[in-house]
Design an enzyme around this catalytic site. Structure first.
Site, short mmCIF file in Angstrom:
data_model
loop_
_atom_site.label_atom_id
_atom_site.label_comp_id
_atom_site.label_asym_id
_atom_site.label_seq_id
_atom_site.Cartn_x
_atom_site.Cartn_y
_atom_site.Cartn_z
N GLY A 23 -38.61 -2.37 -29.26
CA GLY A 23 -37.85 -0.13 -29.35
C GLY A 23 -39.05 0.38 -30.64
N LEU A 104 -32.83 0.36 -12.14
CA LEU A 104 -31.73 1.12 -12.17
C LEU A 104 -30.94 0.70 -10.76
CD1 LEU A 104 -32.02 4.00 -13.94
CD2 LEU A 104 -31.44 2.04 -14.89
N HIS A 120 -43.68 4.99 -19.29
CA HIS A 120 -44.82 3.97 -18.94
C HIS A 120 -46.18 4.08 -19.32
CE1 HIS A 120 -45.71 1.52 -15.20
NE2 HIS A 120 -46.68 1.55 -15.58
N ASP A 156 -41.03 3.57 -10.97
CA ASP A 156 -42.66 4.47 -11.59
C ASP A 156 -43.12 5.64 -11.08
OD1 ASP A 156 -41.59 2.76 -13.53
OD2 ASP A 156 -43.30 1.11 -13.06
C1 GAR Z 1 -44.26 0.21 -24.15
O1 GAR Z 1 -45.43 0.08 -23.99
C2 GAR Z 1 -43.30 0.60 -22.93
O2 GAR Z 1 -44.32 2.09 -22.53
C3 GAR Z 1 -43.66 -0.32 -21.94
O3 GAR Z 1 -42.83 -1.25 -23.08
C4 GAR Z 1 -42.87 -1.14 -23.99
C5 GAR Z 1 -42.36 -0.62 -24.38
O4 GAR Z 1 -42.18 -1.14 -26.13
N1 GAR Z 1 -42.73 -0.36 -20.99
C6 GAR Z 1 -42.62 -0.58 -19.51
O5 GAR Z 1 -43.54 -1.12 -19.37
C7 GAR Z 1 -41.65 0.47 -17.87
N2 GAR Z 1 -42.64 0.13 -16.91
P1 GAR Z 1 -41.50 -0.70 -26.99
O6 GAR Z 1 -40.03 -1.76 -26.82
O7 GAR Z 1 -41.91 -0.91 -28.73
O8 GAR Z 1 -40.73 0.66 -26.80
#
Ligand code: GAR
Length: 213
Positions: A23, A104, A120, A156
């Site tokens: 998060g 989703l 992303h 994406d």
């Molecule tokens: C982030 O790097 C986000 O860009 C990626 O997951 C991580 C979550 O980190 N999302 C994806 O890869 C979606 N395709 P966080 O929980 O610390 O925000």
């Protein structure tokens, strides 16, 4: 297509943040709001599909409403229907996927057309899907970064709101690259929310542009 106001008749644009993990992007958005850098935007609810997600602890510490709908073992349609009820109960205007590692359903996307953002960790359309930073590093790109985009029915894929790019250093490994991309993510997401919440934009084809008149 014109962006328009998201919060017709109300003071603030209400965000529903969906997450599955630590998060940090959610926390960065919350900090921007608390610092007065995202005026007219509130977090209405934080929803996780994973009970142990670190982001829930952050929400608790920040005193923000948070809910868990465990997705494991449920159909996408049934799980998403519960999440939609929750988002509506909290009168959410804009859904922000912040490390939400779940596709989703078409019904969900249709319920919030051009009202769902995702971040992303790659410069789309390159390296969609999982482990984007490692994909980019292994490919040998010299420029990497992150993308905030609207969510459509494809992975994406929706209209790009903004991207931030950084050079890949000779000294990088996949881990250090991911860490430096994350710094950019934390800046990018708040800026993208600001632009969308303002309603001062148009979508021309696939292009998100500032409204001029
Ligand atoms: C982030 O790097 C986000 O860009 C990626 O997951 C991580 C979550 O980190 N999302 C994806 O890869 C979606 N395709 P966080 O929980 O610390 O925000």
């Amino acid at each position: 297509m014109s962006g328009g106001k998201l919060n017709a008749g109300r003071d603030a644009v209400r965000l529903g943040v969906l997450l599955s993990g630590r998060g940090s992007n959610f926390q960065a958005i919350a900090e921007s709001i608390r610092a007065g850098q995202l005026k007219g935007v509130d977090i209405a609810v934080v929803i996780s599909n994973v009970a142990e997600a670190g982001g829930l602890k952050v929400a608790r510490e920040l005193g923000l409403p948070h809910e868990v709908f465990v997705s494991k073992g449920r159909t996408r349609a049934a799980h998403d229907a519960d999440v939609l009820v929750c988002l509506r109960a909290h009168r959410v205007d804009l859904v922000c996927l912040a490390g939400y590692m779940r596709l989703l359903s078409p019904e969900f996307v249709a319920a919030f057309p051009n009202r769902i953002l995702n971040i992303h960790p790659a410069l789309l359309p390159a390296f969609p899907g999982l482990d984007a930073q490692t994909q980019a590093f292994d490919y040998g790109v010299k420029v990497a970064g992150c993308t905030v985009h609207f969510v459509d029915e494809h992975l994406d894929h929706g209209t790009i709101v903004l991207q931030r790019a950084i050079p890949v250093l000779d000294s990088d490994d996949a881990h250090s690259l991911a860490e430096r991309i994350l710094v950019e993510e934390h800046i990018a997401y708040s800026e993208a929310i600001r632009r969308v919440a303002s309603g001062e934009y148009e979508i021309q084809g696939r292009r998100f542009v500032k409204r001029t008149a």
